[in-house]
Design an enzyme around this catalytic site. Structure first.
Site, PDB file in Angstrom:
ATOM      1  N   ASP A  75       0.804  -0.908   0.068  1.00 51.55           N
ATOM      2  CA  ASP A  75      -0.063   0.164  -0.258  1.00 51.55           C
ATOM      3  C   ASP A  75       1.128   1.284   0.250  1.00 51.55           C
ATOM      4  O   ASP A  75       1.630   1.091   1.046  1.00 51.55           O
ATOM      5  CB  ASP A  75      -0.916  -0.131   1.207  1.00 51.55           C
ATOM      6  CG  ASP A  75      -2.024   1.458   1.097  1.00 51.55           C
ATOM      7  OD1 ASP A  75      -2.084   1.562   0.218  1.00 51.55           O
ATOM      8  OD2 ASP A  75      -2.506   1.627   2.268  1.00 51.55           O
ATOM      9  N   ASP A  96      -1.626   5.582  -5.868  1.00 50.25           N
ATOM     10  CA  ASP A  96      -2.379   4.169  -4.790  1.00 50.25           C
ATOM     11  C   ASP A  96      -2.378   2.982  -4.833  1.00 50.25           C
ATOM     12  O   ASP A  96      -2.920   2.751  -5.409  1.00 50.25           O
ATOM     13  CB  ASP A  96      -3.401   4.974  -3.979  1.00 50.25           C
ATOM     14  CG  ASP A  96      -3.553   4.002  -2.819  1.00 50.25           C
ATOM     15  OD1 ASP A  96      -2.848   3.088  -1.928  1.00 50.25           O
ATOM     16  OD2 ASP A  96      -4.609   4.439  -2.253  1.00 50.25           O
TER      17      ASP A  96
END
Ligand SMILES: *[C@@H]1O[C@H](CO)[C@@H](O)[C@H](O)[C@H]1NC(C)=O
Ligand SMILES: *[C@@H]1O[C@H](CO)[C@@H](O)[C@H](O)[C@H]1NC(C)=O
Ligand SMILES: *[C@@H]1O[C@H](CO)[C@@H](O)[C@H](O)[C@H]1NC(C)=O
Ligand SMILES: *[C@@H]1O[C@H](CO)[C@@H](O)[C@H](O)[C@H]1NC(C)=O
Ligand SMILES: *[C@@H]1O[C@H](CO)[C@@H](O)[C@H](O)[C@H]1NC(C)=O
Ligand SMILES: *[C@@H]1O[C@H](CO)[C@@H](O)[C@H](O)[C@H]1NC(C)=O
Ligand SMILES: *[C@@H]1O[C@H](CO)[C@@H](O)[C@H](O)[C@H]1NC(C)=O
Length: 501
Positions: free
Chosen positions: A75, A272
């Site tokens: 992440d 992201d």
């Protein structure tokens, strides 16, 4: 941030469809080719398993001594590393696992000689409403062959996420009020890499693995020139908290060459990897959806997805979206339609998952959705790009990804030079980028003000979390709450899938 669509996992599990296991990973420690006699810091390459059903990219890493294997979702949108405790609520409950997916891999602190307890204050909540709470601990962490000692990590006792996360964001953005050096800070502090930087290559949608390369970049994995854009600071605090860059143009080129320009304003977009889809301003997304006759079912009582006719995949094989950053000299990433229209919902339609009345039978889901306030370019965009994240110099460099590349030529990133001025492989198709050379940090500088003045996330304000599933309520910054509201549909899909069965 993490927008993984949990339903897809839950329902596949509930249906008893054969869920594949994470592939075994060979860690490679690549030493860069020295162009001079100077000692170079090594780089560390970690393979990432593309989990289409789980919606994320998993890194198989090790925690503790002797090393215990755990799979963590990579992440770039968050900064904490956390693992599931072997006694975590979700791993003990078949009911929770039916809902949120199988408990993927756990860590047992009592079996590690290098474990130490920091405190019981671990608490993190993500934009999609998921979260985890438990202890903060320290232990040895092995990623890409690098042993990081005494890394502070969360040890989740209560969570509605079925695997831990490997957050590689800015150290200043850790979830804890008491800031601590995160994985990127320790990578540098322990002299494992020269500067806080890594490169991300997710590869083709259907490729089984991608790679994160700490401390370097691989010139075989991108096409043409890498171009640099500055990371945008938070509009209010001026702090650097997310990988936000100025998206200055978004156009679509149809098979017949017709170009449609969807750009309305320069927007701050966060790159992201923890987000499955891409989220653009609602008015912009609506124009794109209209161009495909797509049906938006993301309202709060909907399934959380946008549906589109799969026929677009076969009829418009050459249709592309061009994302350009930092102005007309900035990096341009061409995303083909088959990375944006996903053939992943037919199973649900067949079992009668309630979808709205659709004017087509060949049902696919769309990789772009609308959002108010928080714009994210997730995996549906990132797979087409090679992205170099230089946290120390607050820069990001992008180039079109060279998909399915099996070769490697690794170049180190140093503190002084920042992202090196290097060229990747020659384009196999037409020229993807018009200008050459690095625009440098000032490129797109004029866009910075515009973009930050818009809706860059702020960390001001707080609100209570939902508090369900045994998750303690934690303070959520107001922008996250807004996004949770906007994307609540993603979660209602979980409910729909489970209650129906
Ligand atoms: C994908 O993730 C799901 C749970 O999220 C897991 O059950 C499955 O084994 C994973 N598959 C692969 C190929 O990693
Ligand atoms: C990391 O630690 C393991 C033992 O836990 C050791 O076998 C390995 O050689 C170490 N790797 C490096 C690069 O130091
Ligand atoms: C890359 O490989 C995957 C899996 O083999 C294949 O489906 C895909 O079409 C390939 N992509 C390109 C751009 O060659
Ligand atoms: C912004 O950064 C400064 C200095 O690094 C720090 O003191 C301050 O707390 C930060 N603000 C926020 C909202 O994180
Ligand atoms: C090109 O294709 C688009 C989308 O399919 C269509 O709307 C447009 O009319 C076509 N233009 C020409 C000149 O054929
Ligand atoms: C699309 O429109 C925007 C705003 O008018 C403009 O800045 C951009 O250059 C245009 N893109 C292309 C490829 O022409
Ligand atoms: C895509 O482009 C290639 C080469 O220009 C052409 O042969 C092919 O027919 C095109 N495909 C479609 C669906 O238009």
């Amino acid at each position: 941030m993490r927008f993984v669509i949990a339903l897809l996992t839950a329902s596949v599990a509930a249906l008893g469809a054969s869920a594949q296991r994470v592939l075994s990973v060979s860690f490679g420690k690549h030493n860069s080719k020295p162009p001079s006699l100077r000692r170079r810091s090594p780089t560390y390459s970690q393979e990432l398993n593309n989990n289409l059903t789980g919606g994320g990219y998993y890194a198989d890493v090790f925690v503790g001594t002797p090393p215990q294997p755990v799979s963590l979702v990579l992440d770039t949108g968050s900064s904490d590393v956390w693992v599931l405790d072997n006694n975590a609520n979700i791993c003990r409950s078949a009911k929770l696992q039916a809902y949120f997916g199988y408990c993927i891999s756990t860590y047992n602190p009592s079996k590690s000689s290098t474990y130490s307890l920091v405190g019981d204050s671990f608490s993190i909540q993500y934009v999609d409403g998921s979260g985890a709470t438990g202890d903060y601990i320290k232990d040895t962490f092995t990623v890409g062959g690098a042993n990081i000692t005494n890394l502070q990590m969360g040890l989740a006792e209560n969570t509605n996420i079925n695997s831990g996360l490997l957050g590689v964001g800015f150290p200043a953005n850790v979830a804890s009020d008491e800031k601590y050096p995160n994985i990127m800070a320790l990578f540098e502090e322990q002299d494992l890499i020269a500067t806080q930087a890594y490169s991300l290559y997710l590869d083709d949608l259907y490729a089984e693995t991608g790679t994160i390369l700490f401390g370097g970049l691989d010139t075989e994995k991108f096409i043409g020139e890498l171009k640099v854009v500055p990371i945008l600071p938070d509009a209010e605090t001026k702090n650097y908290t997310s990988f936000s860059v100025a998206l200055s143009s978004l156009t679509m080129t149809a098979d017949n060459g017709t170009v449609t320009n969807f750009t309305q304003a320069v927007i701050p977009a966060i790159l992201d990897s923890g987000t499955t889809l891409s989220y653009l301003p609602t008015s912009m997304a609506n124009q794109i959806l209209a161009a495909f006759g797509a049906v938006d079912d993301t309202s709060s009582d909907g399934t959380g997805l946008v549906y589109v006719n799969c026929d677009y995949l076969s009829d418009n094989g050459n249709l592309t979206f061009d994302f350009q950053f930092g102005g007309s000299d900035g990096p341009l990433i061409r995303v083909p339609i088959d990375e944006l229209i996903l053939d992943n919902v037919k199973g649900y339609v067949e079992i009668g998952l309630v979808v709205p009345d659709l004017p087509f039978n060949n049902v696919c889901s769309f990789g772009i959705q609308g959002s108010s306030g928080l714009y994210l370019l997730g995996d549906t965009f990132l797979r087409s790009a090679y992205v170099v994240y230089d946290l120390s110099n607050r820069q990001i460099a992008l180039a079109p990804a060279n998909l399915n590349s099996t070769r490697s030529n690794i170049v180190e990133i140093t503190k002084e030079s920042g992202i090196p001025d290097v060229t990747g492989v020659v384009s196999q198709v037409s020229a993807e980028q018009t200008a050459t050379g690095l625009p440098g940090t000032d490129a797109g500088g004029s866009f910075t003000a515009t973009a930050t003045a818009a809706t860059t996330p702020t960390t001001a304000g707080s609100a209570e979390g939902s508090g369900n599933s045994g998750i303690k309520s934690v303070a959520v910054p107001s922008w996250e709450t807004t996004a949770v509201a906007a994307l609540a549909g993603v979660f209602s899909l979980v409910g729909a899938g489970v209650f129906m069965l």
